[in-house]
Motif scaffolding. Structure first.
Motif, PDB file in Angstrom:
ATOM      1  N   ARG A  13      49.459   4.481  15.540  1.00 26.34           N
ATOM      2  CA  ARG A  13      50.677   4.249  16.306  1.00 26.34           C
ATOM      3  C   ARG A  13      50.350   3.285  17.436  1.00 26.34           C
ATOM      4  O   ARG A  13      49.222   3.229  17.918  1.00 26.34           O
ATOM      5  N   ARG A  14      51.331   2.542  17.892  1.00 29.18           N
ATOM      6  CA  ARG A  14      51.116   1.518  18.920  1.00 29.18           C
ATOM      7  C   ARG A  14      50.449   2.098  20.165  1.00 29.18           C
ATOM      8  O   ARG A  14      49.499   1.531  20.692  1.00 29.18           O
ATOM      9  N   GLY A  15      50.930   3.250  20.625  1.00 28.22           N
ATOM     10  CA  GLY A  15      50.363   3.849  21.835  1.00 28.22           C
ATOM     11  C   GLY A  15      48.902   4.219  21.668  1.00 28.22           C
ATOM     12  O   GLY A  15      48.087   4.035  22.583  1.00 28.22           O
ATOM     13  N   VAL A  16      48.563   4.765  20.506  1.00 28.31           N
ATOM     14  CA  VAL A  16      47.170   5.159  20.237  1.00 28.31           C
ATOM     15  C   VAL A  16      46.276   3.929  20.196  1.00 28.31           C
ATOM     16  O   VAL A  16      45.171   3.919  20.753  1.00 28.31           O
ATOM     17  N   LEU A  17      46.741   2.867  19.551  1.00 28.08           N
ATOM     18  CA  LEU A  17      45.972   1.629  19.452  1.00 28.08           C
ATOM     19  C   LEU A  17      45.722   1.038  20.839  1.00 28.08           C
ATOM     20  O   LEU A  17      44.604   0.627  21.164  1.00 28.08           O
ATOM     21  N   MET A  18      46.753   0.990  21.676  1.00 26.63           N
ATOM     22  CA  MET A  18      46.596   0.426  23.019  1.00 26.63           C
ATOM     23  C   MET A  18      45.613   1.249  23.849  1.00 26.63           C
ATOM     24  O   MET A  18      44.807   0.699  24.600  1.00 26.63           O
ATOM     25  N   SER A  19      45.677   2.580  23.704  1.00 22.19           N
ATOM     26  CA  SER A  19      44.736   3.449  24.422  1.00 22.19           C
ATOM     27  C   SER A  19      43.308   3.206  23.957  1.00 22.19           C
ATOM     28  O   SER A  19      42.370   3.187  24.765  1.00 22.19           O
ATOM     29  N   MET A  20      43.129   3.001  22.645  1.00 27.03           N
ATOM     30  CA  MET A  20      41.804   2.743  22.088  1.00 27.03           C
ATOM     31  C   MET A  20      41.232   1.427  22.624  1.00 27.03           C
ATOM     32  O   MET A  20      40.062   1.341  22.997  1.00 27.03           O
TER      33      MET A  20
ATOM     34  N   ASP B   8      43.160  -7.922  10.613  1.00 31.50           N
ATOM     35  CA  ASP B   8      44.029  -7.836  11.787  1.00 31.50           C
ATOM     36  C   ASP B   8      44.023  -6.393  12.269  1.00 31.50           C
ATOM     37  O   ASP B   8      44.325  -5.469  11.521  1.00 31.50           O
ATOM     38  N   ILE B   9      43.671  -6.179  13.529  1.00 34.69           N
ATOM     39  CA  ILE B   9      43.544  -4.813  14.033  1.00 34.69           C
ATOM     40  C   ILE B   9      44.896  -4.133  14.193  1.00 34.69           C
ATOM     41  O   ILE B   9      44.994  -2.915  14.317  1.00 34.69           O
ATOM     42  N   ASP B  10      45.967  -4.917  14.158  1.00 31.16           N
ATOM     43  CA  ASP B  10      47.299  -4.374  14.403  1.00 31.16           C
ATOM     44  C   ASP B  10      48.229  -4.562  13.207  1.00 31.16           C
ATOM     45  O   ASP B  10      49.432  -4.729  13.367  1.00 31.16           O
ATOM     46  N   ALA B  11      47.665  -4.569  11.988  1.00 33.67           N
ATOM     47  CA  ALA B  11      48.493  -4.733  10.795  1.00 33.67           C
ATOM     48  C   ALA B  11      49.388  -3.505  10.608  1.00 33.67           C
ATOM     49  O   ALA B  11      48.929  -2.364  10.715  1.00 33.67           O
ATOM     50  N   ASP B  12      50.657  -3.743  10.314  1.00 33.46           N
ATOM     51  CA  ASP B  12      51.618  -2.641  10.177  1.00 33.46           C
ATOM     52  C   ASP B  12      51.369  -1.800   8.925  1.00 33.46           C
ATOM     53  O   ASP B  12      51.583  -0.604   8.916  1.00 33.46           O
ATOM     54  N   GLU B  13      50.914  -2.433   7.873  1.00 36.98           N
ATOM     55  CA  GLU B  13      50.762  -1.729   6.594  1.00 36.98           C
ATOM     56  C   GLU B  13      49.283  -1.603   6.218  1.00 36.98           C
ATOM     57  O   GLU B  13      48.853  -1.953   5.133  1.00 36.98           O
ATOM     58  N   GLY B  14      48.472  -1.118   7.155  1.00 34.65           N
ATOM     59  CA  GLY B  14      47.053  -0.977   6.858  1.00 34.65           C
ATOM     60  C   GLY B  14      46.327  -2.278   7.106  1.00 34.65           C
ATOM     61  O   GLY B  14      46.511  -2.919   8.130  1.00 34.65           O
ATOM     62  N   LYS B  15      45.533  -2.725   6.142  1.00 33.03           N
ATOM     63  CA  LYS B  15      44.695  -3.903   6.330  1.00 33.03           C
ATOM     64  C   LYS B  15      45.436  -5.194   5.991  1.00 33.03           C
ATOM     65  O   LYS B  15      46.042  -5.312   4.940  1.00 33.03           O
ATOM     66  N   GLU B  16      45.364  -6.139   6.911  1.00 28.26           N
ATOM     67  CA  GLU B  16      45.852  -7.481   6.652  1.00 28.26           C
ATOM     68  C   GLU B  16      44.648  -8.401   6.840  1.00 28.26           C
ATOM     69  O   GLU B  16      44.215  -8.646   7.959  1.00 28.26           O
ATOM     70  N   ARG B  17      44.102  -8.867   5.718  1.00 26.02           N
ATOM     71  CA  ARG B  17      42.812  -9.576   5.757  1.00 26.02           C
ATOM     72  C   ARG B  17      43.005 -11.076   5.781  1.00 26.02           C
ATOM     73  O   ARG B  17      43.906 -11.627   5.143  1.00 26.02           O
ATOM     74  N   HIS B  18      42.131 -11.753   6.546  1.00 24.96           N
ATOM     75  CA  HIS B  18      42.153 -13.207   6.650  1.00 24.96           C
ATOM     76  C   HIS B  18      40.748 -13.733   6.379  1.00 24.96           C
ATOM     77  O   HIS B  18      39.761 -13.145   6.832  1.00 24.96           O
ATOM     78  N   THR B  19      40.665 -14.839   5.641  1.00 22.63           N
ATOM     79  CA  THR B  19      39.400 -15.536   5.449  1.00 22.63           C
ATOM     80  C   THR B  19      39.448 -16.805   6.294  1.00 22.63           C
ATOM     81  O   THR B  19      40.298 -17.673   6.078  1.00 22.63           O
ATOM     82  N   LEU B  20      38.535 -16.880   7.273  1.00 23.16           N
ATOM     83  CA  LEU B  20      38.611 -17.936   8.273  1.00 23.16           C
ATOM     84  C   LEU B  20      37.252 -18.601   8.475  1.00 23.16           C
ATOM     85  O   LEU B  20      36.213 -17.936   8.401  1.00 23.16           O
ATOM     86  N   SER B  21      37.284 -19.900   8.775  1.00 22.52           N
ATOM     87  CA  SER B  21      36.046 -20.616   9.074  1.00 22.52           C
ATOM     88  C   SER B  21      35.488 -20.130  10.410  1.00 22.52           C
ATOM     89  O   SER B  21      36.219 -19.589  11.251  1.00 22.52           O
ATOM     90  N   LYS B  22      34.207 -20.364  10.598  1.00 18.96           N
ATOM     91  CA  LYS B  22      33.532 -19.871  11.799  1.00 18.96           C
ATOM     92  C   LYS B  22      34.148 -20.422  13.078  1.00 18.96           C
ATOM     93  O   LYS B  22      34.184 -19.744  14.107  1.00 18.96           O
ATOM     94  N   ARG B  23      34.662 -21.655  13.014  1.00 17.94           N
ATOM     95  CA  ARG B  23      35.238 -22.266  14.223  1.00 17.94           C
ATOM     96  C   ARG B  23      36.547 -21.612  14.636  1.00 17.94           C
ATOM     97  O   ARG B  23      37.040 -21.851  15.745  1.00 17.94           O
ATOM     98  N   ARG B  24      37.136 -20.802  13.756  1.00 15.66           N
ATOM     99  CA  ARG B  24      38.374 -20.096  14.097  1.00 15.66           C
ATOM    100  C   ARG B  24      38.107 -18.677  14.602  1.00 15.66           C
ATOM    101  O   ARG B  24      39.036 -17.886  14.751  1.00 15.66           O
ATOM    102  N   ILE B  25      36.851 -18.375  14.856  1.00 15.86           N
ATOM    103  CA  ILE B  25      36.472 -17.046  15.328  1.00 15.86           C
ATOM    104  C   ILE B  25      35.736 -17.173  16.663  1.00 15.86           C
ATOM    105  O   ILE B  25      34.833 -18.000  16.811  1.00 15.86           O
ATOM    106  N   VAL B  26      36.129 -16.365  17.630  1.00 13.52           N
ATOM    107  CA  VAL B  26      35.420 -16.306  18.911  1.00 13.52           C
ATOM    108  C   VAL B  26      34.982 -14.852  19.142  1.00 13.52           C
ATOM    109  O   VAL B  26      35.841 -13.972  19.291  1.00 13.52           O
TER     110      VAL B  26
END
Length: 307
Positions: free
Chosen positions: A129-136, A207-225
């Motif tokens: 739930r949104r509240g639980v995620l924000m607390s975490m 995505d840590i906030d995906a509504d339906e479980g896991k929303e996966r992305h494949t991204l190049s290293k330059r798009r990750i910090v």
């Protein structure tokens, strides 16, 4: 015919190798955590004893200074006494600092073991739930270890504003800022690393906030910090913090998205957050009022400052 083994005594069905390996791994992890917590308990008592000893010595220093003021003269006796007391105080402080570093290492190892167990689990990732995620997220920021530098030591990469090394690869389970495309626009989101491919130089992140479980992305290293893994101490390592008016990416409060912002005021004490001004065209000067964001969620932005 199935390949299930039965006990020679005609008892129940035995565990499959994978289940048995998983149970063994869990038992080993639990034992290691218990051992670490016992060691941590002992270290905490040592720290308390050392602190009490240090406070006793500091009281003696204070009393000696009071006597000197009353007598209004500095005799060789007081000089030698203070020299010895200050030397002991320094030794007490160094020993306490070393014990604190050991305790922090134990806590970090416990967190690492628990994170590894979570990643190795076959259970599906729960939808929070949104509240639980924000607390975490808030708890993760508050419990981020504080880097305690030794005299003359420089803070390491990923301490506060210190960037990661060029060859750094985030581990599975690490939290990162990820630049993703959505509806023909790009956004920086908070994500969790799943894996990294050396051959393609790309990450798989969720995505840590995906509504339906896991929303996966494949991204190049330059798009990750990568996010900081230590808080910088403003009192000992101010150079490891972003300075006023620096352009950064910061996690907007109560969201999982990073937006451009200017540092309004850096932390002044170890427990303090950054005060930042988010870019916002709804305000006359183009920036929001100051908002607080934890060190954990403030990262470098390489784009030019807003004109």
């Amino acid at each position: 015919m199935g390949r299930t083994k039965t006990n020679s005594g005609g008892g129940g069905t035995s565990q499959s190798p994978s289940t048995s390996d998983s149970s063994t791994s869990t038992a080993v992890a639990e034992t290691r955590i218990k051992d670490l917590l016992k060691e941590l308990y002992g270290l905490i008592h040592q720290i308390q004893d050392e602190r009490a000893q240090g406070e006793h010595n500091l009281t003696n220093i204070s009393k000696t200074h009071e006597r000197m003021q009353q007598e209004q003269k500095i005799t060789p006796y007081y000089k030698n006494k203070l020299k010895g007391l200050y030397k002991t105080a320094m030794q007490d402080a160094e020993l306490e600092a070393e014990l604190l570093r050991k305790a922090l290492d134990k806590i970090t190892e416990v967190k690492s073991i628990r994170e590894t167990r979570r990643l190795d689990s076959d259970r599906p990732k729960p939808i929070m739930r949104r509240g639980v995620l924000m607390s975490m997220l808030q708890q993760n920021a508050q419990t981020l270890p504080l880097w305690v530098s030794k005299p003359g030591e420089k803070p390491p990469p990923l301490c506060g504003a210190m960037p990661a090394d060029n060859n750094y690869v985030a581990k599975p389970g690490d939290k990162v800022a990820a630049r993703v495309k959505s509806d023909d626009e790009e956004n920086w989101i908070l994500a969790e690393v799943v894996s990294f491919s050396q051959s393609s130089n790309k990450y798989d992140v969720d995505d840590i906030d995906a509504d339906e479980g896991k929303e996966r992305h494949t991204l190049s290293k330059r798009r990750i910090v990568p996010l900081p893994i230590w808080k910088a101490n403003p009192e000992t390592d101010p150079d490891a913090l972003f300075t006023k008016d620096t352009l950064v990416l910061a996690l907007y409060p109560q969201t999982t998205c990073f937006y451009r912002a200017l540092i309004h005021d850096p932390p002044r004490k170890p427990q303090d957050d950054y005060s930042v001004l988010f870019e916002d065209t709804s305000y006359p000067d183009g920036y929001s009022p100051p908002l607080l964001v934890a060190q954990r969620y403030v990262i470098c932005c390489k784009e030019d400052k807003k004109k």
